[in-house]
Design a protein around this motif. Structure first.
Motif, mmCIF file in Angstrom:
data_model
loop_
_atom_site.group_PDB
_atom_site.id
_atom_site.type_symbol
_atom_site.label_atom_id
_atom_site.label_comp_id
_atom_site.label_asym_id
_atom_site.label_seq_id
_atom_site.Cartn_x
_atom_site.Cartn_y
_atom_site.Cartn_z
ATOM 1 N N PHE A 1 -1.408 -0.970 3.080
ATOM 2 C CA PHE A 1 -1.380 0.248 3.881
ATOM 3 C C PHE A 1 -1.073 1.484 3.028
ATOM 4 N N VAL A 2 -0.202 1.341 2.032
ATOM 5 C CA VAL A 2 0.214 2.512 1.247
ATOM 6 C C VAL A 2 -0.806 2.932 0.198
ATOM 7 N N GLN B 1 3.460 6.344 1.835
ATOM 8 C CA GLN B 1 4.591 5.811 1.070
ATOM 9 C C GLN B 1 5.902 6.251 1.706
ATOM 10 N N MET B 2 5.974 7.542 2.070
ATOM 11 C CA MET B 2 7.188 8.073 2.672
ATOM 12 C C MET B 2 7.473 7.403 4.015
ATOM 13 N N ASN C 1 -7.998 9.376 5.561
ATOM 14 C CA ASN C 1 -9.282 8.831 5.997
ATOM 15 C C ASN C 1 -9.171 8.293 7.426
ATOM 16 N N PRO C 2 -10.287 8.093 8.096
ATOM 17 C CA PRO C 2 -10.245 7.434 9.414
ATOM 18 C C PRO C 2 -9.639 6.027 9.288
ATOM 19 N N VAL C 3 -9.147 5.509 10.399
ATOM 20 C CA VAL C 3 -8.581 4.160 10.421
ATOM 21 C C VAL C 3 -9.544 3.219 11.139
ATOM 22 N N ASP C 4 -9.379 1.919 10.882
ATOM 23 C CA ASP C 4 -10.237 0.929 11.519
ATOM 24 C C ASP C 4 -9.614 0.451 12.825
ATOM 25 N N ASP C 5 -10.163 -0.616 13.414
ATOM 26 C CA ASP C 5 -9.667 -1.084 14.702
ATOM 27 C C ASP C 5 -8.291 -1.739 14.613
ATOM 28 N N ARG C 6 -7.817 -1.964 13.388
ATOM 29 C CA ARG C 6 -6.446 -2.474 13.195
ATOM 30 C C ARG C 6 -5.491 -1.343 12.827
ATOM 31 N N HIS C 7 -5.972 -0.103 12.901
ATOM 32 C CA HIS C 7 -5.193 1.090 12.565
ATOM 33 C C HIS C 7 -4.821 1.137 11.081
ATOM 34 N N MET C 8 -5.668 0.524 10.262
ATOM 35 C CA MET C 8 -5.484 0.559 8.820
ATOM 36 C C MET C 8 -6.448 1.571 8.209
ATOM 37 N N PRO C 9 -6.037 2.245 7.123
ATOM 38 C CA PRO C 9 -6.918 3.241 6.489
ATOM 39 C C PRO C 9 -8.207 2.607 5.985
ATOM 40 N N THR C 10 -9.264 3.385 5.988
ATOM 41 C CA THR C 10 -10.556 2.925 5.497
ATOM 42 C C THR C 10 -10.889 3.643 4.190
ATOM 43 N N GLN D 1 4.807 -2.438 2.962
ATOM 44 C CA GLN D 1 3.799 -1.614 2.308
ATOM 45 C C GLN D 1 2.390 -2.166 2.480
ATOM 46 N N VAL D 2 2.256 -3.426 2.885
ATOM 47 C CA VAL D 2 0.932 -4.031 3.070
ATOM 48 C C VAL D 2 0.432 -3.824 4.499
ATOM 49 N N CYS D 3 1.252 -4.172 5.500
ATOM 50 C CA CYS D 3 0.786 -4.157 6.886
ATOM 51 C C CYS D 3 1.431 -3.085 7.746
#
Length: 223
Positions: free
Chosen positions: A4-5, A74-75, A52-61, A84-86
């Motif tokens: 995620f970071v 990070q903050m 950037n936009p996020v995907d359907d898991r709300h993770m950055p693309t 930091q991963v999920c």
């Protein structure tokens, strides 16, 4: 899997539109179009970076820039003690797990300063494998105490033409009581590990498994 970071291609730093304003307590750094989100913690000005936009898991693309951490993500993960991963809560019954590169820290020190957000039980091994900085052989710190301490960032000032510019990029942590913090543009939040143990990845798995067993039996409370 991308943490995620991790900063993504297209998430570029915002244009430099900084100004320094004199105050009775000394000069203070501002954005010309500042809003409250620019000072998310203790009045410190934070580096802007695109999202950037996020995907359907709300993770950055976007294509990962593996050596960079997005300053705001990070903050957020460091502030909330999230993985930091999920980006899910990272606390465990035994404490919080922080990883460091094999040469980054002296494990004999009684205090460790880290810019690496914690990892959850599920993603400790994944973080070690995915992050080039950790070289798949991280030092593992299992910390029961990890208070916020300060920031990494650039110190700004005025040149002879009264234009704002970077005067120093310290390679050390700037604590929250640092006299220059009012003119710092922060890019990473730092925690201080003061009650911790240094473990190997195998020891960590056994420790966390034991902690979960004790929690189920009622013997251990989550810190």
């Amino acid at each position: 899997m991308v943490p995620f970071v991790t900063q993504r291609q297209g998430e570029e730093a915002a244009p430099d539109n900084l100004t320094i304003v004199p105050h009775s307590a000394g000069p203070r750094l501002y954005y010309l179009d500042e809003d409250p989100r620019d000072r998310p913690l203790r009045g410190v000005l934070w580096a802007r970076c695109a999202f950037n936009p996020v995907d359907d898991r709300h993770m950055p693309t976007g294509v990962p820039q593996w050596k960079l951490m997005h300053p705001y993500r990070q903050m957020l993960t460091m502030l909330g003690l999230r993985c930091q991963v999920c980006a899910e809560p990272a606390r465990t019954p035994a404490g919080c797990v922080f990883l460091a590169g094999p040469q980054d820290q002296d494990p004999t020190q009684t205090t460790i300063y880290t810019n690496q957000p914690p990892v959850c039980v599920k993603h400790a091994r994944a973080a070690a494998a995915l992050c080039p900085h950790l070289q798949q052989d991280p030092m593992v710190f299992l910390a029961r105490s990890a208070p916020l301490y300060g920031v990494h960032g650039a110190i700004y000032g005025l040149d002879a033409r009264k234009e704002v510019h970077v005067v120093e990029r310290p390679d050390h942590v700037l604590p929250f009581h640092h006299p220059d913090l009012a003119t710092v543009l922060a890019s990473q939040l730092i925690r201080r590990l003061s009650v911790f143990r240094v473990l190997g990845m195998g020891e960590l798995r056994r420790e966390l498994a034991a902690g979960r067993a004790q929690t189920v039996s009622g013997g251990t409370a989550t810190p």
